[in-house]
Scaffold this active site. Structure first.
Site, PDB file in Angstrom:
ATOM      1  N   ASN A  83       0.822  -1.201   0.000  1.00  0.00           N
ATOM      2  CA  ASN A  83       0.000   0.000   0.000  1.00  0.00           C
ATOM      3  C   ASN A  83       0.861   1.257   0.000  1.00  0.00           C
ATOM      4  O   ASN A  83       2.086   1.214   0.025  1.00  0.00           O
ATOM      5  CB  ASN A  83      -0.966  -0.034   1.190  1.00  0.00           C
ATOM      6  N   HIS A 113      23.588   1.529  12.501  1.00  0.00           N
ATOM      7  CA  HIS A 113      24.797   2.276  12.841  1.00  0.00           C
ATOM      8  C   HIS A 113      25.193   1.931  14.271  1.00  0.00           C
ATOM      9  O   HIS A 113      24.339   1.538  15.074  1.00  0.00           O
ATOM     10  CB  HIS A 113      24.548   3.791  12.757  1.00  0.00           C
ATOM     11  N   GLY A 147      -0.513  -1.383   9.199  1.00  0.00           N
ATOM     12  CA  GLY A 147      -0.032  -0.034   8.923  1.00  0.00           C
ATOM     13  C   GLY A 147       0.862   0.539   9.997  1.00  0.00           C
ATOM     14  O   GLY A 147       0.731   0.229  11.179  1.00  0.00           O
ATOM     15  N   THR A 170      11.534  -6.205  16.104  1.00  0.00           N
ATOM     16  CA  THR A 170      12.971  -6.185  16.361  1.00  0.00           C
ATOM     17  C   THR A 170      13.588  -7.578  16.358  1.00  0.00           C
ATOM     18  O   THR A 170      14.809  -7.694  16.343  1.00  0.00           O
ATOM     19  CB  THR A 170      13.274  -5.507  17.708  1.00  0.00           C
ATOM     20  N   LYS A 188      -0.587 -14.800  19.826  1.00  0.00           N
ATOM     21  CA  LYS A 188      -1.549 -15.867  19.539  1.00  0.00           C
ATOM     22  C   LYS A 188      -1.043 -16.718  18.391  1.00  0.00           C
ATOM     23  O   LYS A 188      -0.522 -16.205  17.414  1.00  0.00           O
ATOM     24  CB  LYS A 188      -2.894 -15.229  19.174  1.00  0.00           C
TER      25      LYS A 188
END
Length: 190
Positions: A83, A113, A147, A170, A188
Site C-alpha cells: 500500500n 549504525h 499499517g 525487532t 496468539k
C-alpha cells in the site's frame, strides 16, 4: 572487497561510495517515474518495477508513492500488495514472499549504525562519515503487516503471520502467529 560487497555482507561500508551513489540515483529516477505515472498505465508501471527490483513476481501491486534506497536488493513474490507510502531501506536484501499484504506507511530497515556516537561518526576535516552496516530482512508467504509498522534489520517473519498495526518488529517471528506491539511479540498462534 567493494563497498557494495561489504554492504551486502553485513560489514561496515561507505554509503557514499561512487558505485552505491550511482545505484541510488538510478533508483531515484525510476521512483520518480513510477510515483508520477497514471495508475491506469499498468504496462508502464510493470516495466519500471521490473527495472527497479531484483525480482518482482506476477500480480505484484504497489501503490504510489513508494520509496526505497536502491531497489535492486528487493525481491517480491507473486500477488503481493504494497500500500501507499511504504519505505524500504534496502541496503541489504529485502525478500517478501507471495500473497503478502503490506499496509500503508510500513517501513523496512536493513541499515544500522553503532549506538555510540564516538564509534558512529568519523570526522574527516570538513565532512563527517557515518559507519553503516546492513542485515537482510525476510518476510514469508501469506504475511499481513499492519499499517505504520517498522521492521528492523536482521529480522525474519515466518509464513502465515499477521503483524498488528503500529508494531516495531525487532526480532524474528515464527510461522502461523499473530504478533504485535513495541517491541513486537507473539500474542496468539493462528
Amino acid at each position: 572487497m567493494t563497498e557494495k560487497e561489504k554492504m551486502l555482507n553485513g560489514d561496515y561500508y561507505n554509503s557514499r561510495d561512487p558505485e552505491l551513489i550511482r545505484i541510488y540515483h538510478q533508483a531515484r529516477k525510476l521512483l520518480k517515474v513510477y510515483n508520477n505515472l497514471d495508475s491506469e498505465l499498468m504496462a508502464e508501471r510493470e516495466q519500471v518495477l521490473n527495472e527497479l527490483f531484483e525480482f518482482k513476481g506476477d500480480g505484484v501491486w504497489i501503490e504510489a508513492p513508494f520509496f526505497c534506497d536502491y531497489g535492486e536488493n528487493i525481491s517480491i513474490g507473486d500477488n503481493t500488495f504494497i500500500n501507499t507510502n511504504c519505505m524500504f531501506l534496502d541496503n541489504n536484501r529485502i525478500t517478501i514472499g507471495k500473497n503478502g499484504l503490506i499496509a500503508p506507511y510500513v517501513q523496512i530497515y536493513t541499515a544500522s549504525h553503532p549506538l555510540e556516537a564516538s564509534k558512529r561518526i568519523i570526522e574527516n576535516g570538513k565532512e563527517s562519515a557515518y559507519l553503516t552496516s546492513a542485515k537482510p530482512v525476510t518476510i514469508g508467504n501469506n504475511v499481513w503487516i499492519g499499517g505504520n509498522s517498522i521492521i528492523y534489520p536482521d529480522v525474519t517473519i515466518g509464513d502465515n503471520v499477521t503483524i498488528g498495526a503500529g508494531s516495531v518488529v525487532t526480532n524474528t517471528i515464527p510461522d502461523n502467529v499473530l504478533a504485535l506491539g513495541n517491541p513486537c511479540k507473539v500474542v496468539k498462534e493462528l
